[in-house]
Scaffold this active site. Structure first.
Site, mmCIF file in Angstrom:
data_model
loop_
_atom_site.group_PDB
_atom_site.id
_atom_site.type_symbol
_atom_site.label_atom_id
_atom_site.label_comp_id
_atom_site.label_asym_id
_atom_site.label_seq_id
_atom_site.Cartn_x
_atom_site.Cartn_y
_atom_site.Cartn_z
ATOM 1 N N TYR A 62 0.800 -1.182 -0.018
ATOM 2 C CA TYR A 62 0.038 0.011 -0.021
ATOM 3 C C TYR A 62 0.629 1.188 -0.125
ATOM 4 O O TYR A 62 0.543 2.204 -0.896
ATOM 5 C CB TYR A 62 -0.996 -0.106 1.294
ATOM 6 C CG TYR A 62 -1.982 1.109 1.232
ATOM 7 C CD1 TYR A 62 -3.247 0.671 0.827
ATOM 8 C CD2 TYR A 62 -1.865 2.414 1.565
ATOM 9 C CE1 TYR A 62 -4.214 1.617 0.647
ATOM 10 C CE2 TYR A 62 -2.821 3.198 1.391
ATOM 11 C CZ TYR A 62 -4.107 3.007 1.069
ATOM 12 O OH TYR A 62 -4.999 3.791 0.935
ATOM 13 N N PHE A 66 -7.114 18.931 -25.096
ATOM 14 C CA PHE A 66 -7.735 17.447 -25.308
ATOM 15 C C PHE A 66 -9.084 17.801 -24.639
ATOM 16 O O PHE A 66 -9.190 18.213 -23.457
ATOM 17 C CB PHE A 66 -6.850 16.366 -24.654
ATOM 18 C CG PHE A 66 -7.691 15.273 -25.134
ATOM 19 C CD1 PHE A 66 -7.917 14.694 -26.249
ATOM 20 C CD2 PHE A 66 -8.231 14.364 -24.270
ATOM 21 C CE1 PHE A 66 -8.446 13.392 -26.495
ATOM 22 C CE2 PHE A 66 -8.837 13.145 -24.256
ATOM 23 C CZ PHE A 66 -9.207 12.821 -25.523
ATOM 24 N N ASP A 67 -9.992 16.839 -24.845
ATOM 25 C CA ASP A 67 -11.571 17.036 -24.520
ATOM 26 C C ASP A 67 -11.622 16.932 -23.045
ATOM 27 O O ASP A 67 -12.399 17.611 -22.338
ATOM 28 C CB ASP A 67 -12.373 15.730 -24.906
ATOM 29 C CG ASP A 67 -12.465 15.741 -26.328
ATOM 30 O OD1 ASP A 67 -11.545 16.208 -27.107
ATOM 31 O OD2 ASP A 67 -12.990 14.584 -27.044
ATOM 32 N N ASP A 104 0.740 18.714 -21.299
ATOM 33 C CA ASP A 104 0.094 17.278 -21.608
ATOM 34 C C ASP A 104 0.923 16.207 -22.393
ATOM 35 O O ASP A 104 1.045 16.567 -23.416
ATOM 36 C CB ASP A 104 -1.387 17.675 -22.005
ATOM 37 C CG ASP A 104 -2.149 16.578 -22.113
ATOM 38 O OD1 ASP A 104 -1.698 15.383 -22.312
ATOM 39 O OD2 ASP A 104 -3.368 16.612 -22.470
ATOM 40 N N ALA A 111 0.844 12.818 -23.052
ATOM 41 C CA ALA A 111 0.393 11.585 -23.469
ATOM 42 C C ALA A 111 1.343 11.060 -24.694
ATOM 43 O O ALA A 111 1.702 9.906 -24.745
ATOM 44 C CB ALA A 111 -0.940 11.558 -23.611
ATOM 45 N N LYS A 136 -0.646 5.937 -23.546
ATOM 46 C CA LYS A 136 -0.265 6.025 -25.052
ATOM 47 C C LYS A 136 1.337 5.626 -24.858
ATOM 48 O O LYS A 136 1.779 4.785 -25.085
ATOM 49 C CB LYS A 136 -0.460 7.560 -25.380
ATOM 50 C CG LYS A 136 -2.111 7.789 -25.720
ATOM 51 C CD LYS A 136 -2.717 8.198 -24.703
ATOM 52 C CE LYS A 136 -4.014 8.678 -24.812
ATOM 53 N NZ LYS A 136 -4.890 8.846 -23.761
ATOM 54 N N HIS A 162 -22.101 11.605 -28.700
ATOM 55 C CA HIS A 162 -21.498 10.688 -29.545
ATOM 56 C C HIS A 162 -21.592 9.035 -29.112
ATOM 57 O O HIS A 162 -21.324 8.174 -29.827
ATOM 58 C CB HIS A 162 -19.956 11.115 -30.214
ATOM 59 C CG HIS A 162 -19.267 11.474 -28.808
ATOM 60 N ND1 HIS A 162 -19.412 12.405 -28.070
ATOM 61 C CD2 HIS A 162 -18.131 10.704 -28.612
ATOM 62 C CE1 HIS A 162 -18.348 12.527 -27.281
ATOM 63 N NE2 HIS A 162 -17.493 11.232 -27.413
HETATM 64 N N1 F0G Z 1 -4.541 14.362 -23.102
HETATM 65 C C1 F0G Z 1 -4.411 13.718 -24.354
HETATM 66 C C2 F0G Z 1 -3.496 14.557 -25.364
HETATM 67 C C3 F0G Z 1 -5.104 12.802 -24.764
HETATM 68 O O1 F0G Z 1 -5.205 12.302 -26.161
HETATM 69 C C4 F0G Z 1 -5.890 12.106 -23.753
HETATM 70 C C5 F0G Z 1 -6.870 10.709 -24.039
HETATM 71 C C6 F0G Z 1 -5.868 12.589 -22.538
HETATM 72 C C7 F0G Z 1 -5.037 13.666 -21.968
HETATM 73 C C8 F0G Z 1 -6.626 11.467 -21.313
HETATM 74 O O2 F0G Z 1 -5.962 10.478 -20.809
HETATM 75 O O3 F0G Z 1 -7.797 8.739 -21.582
HETATM 76 O O4 F0G Z 1 -5.781 8.347 -20.105
HETATM 77 O O5 F0G Z 1 -7.774 9.784 -19.303
HETATM 78 N N2 F0G Z 1 -6.831 10.570 -25.299
HETATM 79 C C9 F0G Z 1 -7.558 9.313 -25.742
HETATM 80 C C10 F0G Z 1 -7.682 9.150 -27.347
HETATM 81 C C11 F0G Z 1 -8.837 8.714 -25.193
HETATM 82 O O6 F0G Z 1 -8.358 8.317 -28.006
HETATM 83 O O7 F0G Z 1 -6.988 10.013 -28.120
HETATM 84 P P1 F0G Z 1 -6.784 9.413 -20.483
#
Ligand code: F0G
Length: 458
Positions: free
Chosen positions: A73, A125-126, A216, A218, A259, A450
């Site tokens: 833990y 990102f979204d 960010d 990824a 990623k 979507h």
């Molecule tokens: N930042 C970027 C640039 C991303 O592409 C994603 C996720 C996230 C943050 C969020 O990370 O999914 O681990 O919580 N992108 C995926 C995609 C979902 O299909 O492009 P996560």
């Protein structure tokens, strides 16, 4: 002597058999799924290009690292190895694991963003945008203008426009800006890279105004590959040297390890400032877990450490990005319009140009996604009018400028024969493109429609 073609610096030790349905079966499956690709059973998909996130193939090193997981833990050995790897590779002394990228955003933003704040960046990102707006703060897109153009060949379409950034800071005042977020690579447009020069310029502006800069991250390794290939002065540097320099410009980072750490689930925050780290610890404990596991298992932290070392090898990146490029090349050769230059992880097909007879309110990119599944069993994802959703106030459709089908390529999963099948499928649709008609929505959720919308063919 000609250049040796790219090839994978690995061979295949284990395979996962795929089911191939007949065209008739696929037509029936997607009709039963009411023309939403998210409703398909993954087993009924032959080549799954929905995302490159969490869908990569781990190496034998990563699988064996799983066996070394320390599931304590507190103070797990696997955490200490992860912290050490991130320290050496990326240069951050403070590390908090999280269960994925958006969780890292949640923890970091809980400590830093408040109502009314302004967060400049390059097409957030979204989920990043979601976490900012959830806190009643405002994301401001400062990406260079060229990003809007579909086929403008510019090597670093993910760059921040430094004049736009300066203007945003002047307009709102640095006090309202708790951070700038630079996304490397920028997901919008399929992983468009950011140059080292731009990272350095943005860092200098942030420093001048006393604003922290976060990446960010990824797809940071893919970004480093583009810097090596496209930016002057980096040809002779190793990916690991480039990565180290990139992060030298950041105060901290959020990471979706699904990623470029090539694991199926996981993420982290890495920071230079101890006080901020301490603040984040509280939110980590509330939302994710104790600070040395934060929602990850010890074995996944082990695989993450190995994955970070592998994804920052040049040979791996060359094969990975060349495969994405290869798909783009095949599609382009058929005369089908795509977003160019092709980015690091996905090819985007221009559905408006593909189906000029289908108005955006009849979802041409969704039509193309459905057609590609029917034709070849390939699942992409719509990045167009369906995703753009209705205006929250007027409830009217708000068709975006670009209407795209994203084909995201998982890491180390598909062969170039699969890539040929994807292009072939698109080519078959292209030949009879005039025969396609639109879709209408028969049911939709009030937000994020979507994922669950139901469609009927017109
Ligand atoms: N930042 C970027 C640039 C991303 O592409 C994603 C996720 C996230 C943050 C969020 O990370 O999914 O681990 O919580 N992108 C995926 C995609 C979902 O299909 O492009 P996560």
């Amino acid at each position: 002597m000609s250049k040796m073609p790219y090839s994978e610096p690995w061979r295949i030790k284990m395979v996962e058999p795929l089911k191939t349905l007949s065209r008739e079966q696929r037509v029936a499956k997607i009709a039963a799924a009411e023309y939403n690709l998210f409703n398909l059973a993954a087993e009924d998909v032959y080549i799954d290009l929905l995302t490159d996130s969490g869908t990569g193939a781990m190496s034998d090193r990563q699988w064996s690292a799983l066996m070394m997981g320390d599931e304590s833990y507190a103070g797990s050995r696997s955490f200490l190895r992860m912290k050490e790897t991130i320290g050496e590779l990326l240069g951050f002394p403070y590390v908090l694991p999280t269960h994925q990228g958006r969780a890292a955003e949640n923890v970091l933003f809980s400590a830093t963003i408040k109502e009314g704040d302004i967060i400049p960046g390059n097409a957030h990102f979204d989920t990043t945008k979601g976490h900012i707006e959830y806190r009643k703060a405002i994301p401001v897109d400062c990406t260079i203008e060229i990003e809007e153009a579909i086929s403008a060949t510019y090597p670093f379409k993910g760059n921040i426009d430094t004049q736009k950034l300066e203007a945003t800071i002047a307009k709102y005042g640095a006090e309202r800006i708790p951070m700038v977020i630079h996304t490397v690579t920028c997901n919008t447009g399929g992983g468009q890279p950011v140059s080292m020069q731009n990272l350095s310029d943005v860092a200098a502006i942030c420093k001048k105004h006393g604003i922290p800069l976060y990446f960010d991250s990824a797809r940071f390794a893919e970004n480093a590959y583009f810097i090596k290939m496209r930016e002057q002065g980096y040809q002779d540097k190793s990916i690991k040297e480039i990565v180290k320099e990139m992060f030298s410009y950041a105060d901290g980072m959020t990471m979706s390890a699904k990623k470029d750490a090539i694991i199926n689930i996981g993420g982290f925050i890495a920071l230079k400032d101890e006080n901020l780290y301490r603040e984040c610890c509280t939110y980590s404990i509330i939302f994710e877990g104790f600070v040395t596991y934060g929602g990850m298992s010890g074995r996944d932290m082990e695989a993450l450490s190995s994955g970070l070392m592998e994804s920052t090898e040049f040979d791996y990146l060359e094969a990975r990005i060349s495969q994405v490029e290869y798909l783009g090349k095949l599609i382009k050769e058929l005369g089908i319009p795509i977003v160019e230059p092709v980015g690091g992880h996905a090819v985007y097909v221009d559905a408006k140009a593909f189906f000029p007879q289908i108005p955006q309110t009849q979802y041409p990119a969704q039509v193309l996604g459905v057609a590609l599944y029917e034709e070849a069993g390939v699942r992409g994802v719509e990045i167009g009018t369906v995703l753009a959703d209705r205006d929250p106030v007027s409830r009217q459709e708000r068709p975006p400028k670009l209407e795209l089908l994203r084909l995201a390529i998982p890491r180390r999963v598909y062969t170039d024969n699969h890539i040929q099948v994807i292009a072939w499928g698109l080519g078959e649709i292209w030949k009879k493109r005039e025969s396609y008609t639109g879709l209408k929505i028969t049911w939709e959720a009030p937000i994020m429609r979507h994922f669950t919308a139901r469609f009927a063919k017109l």
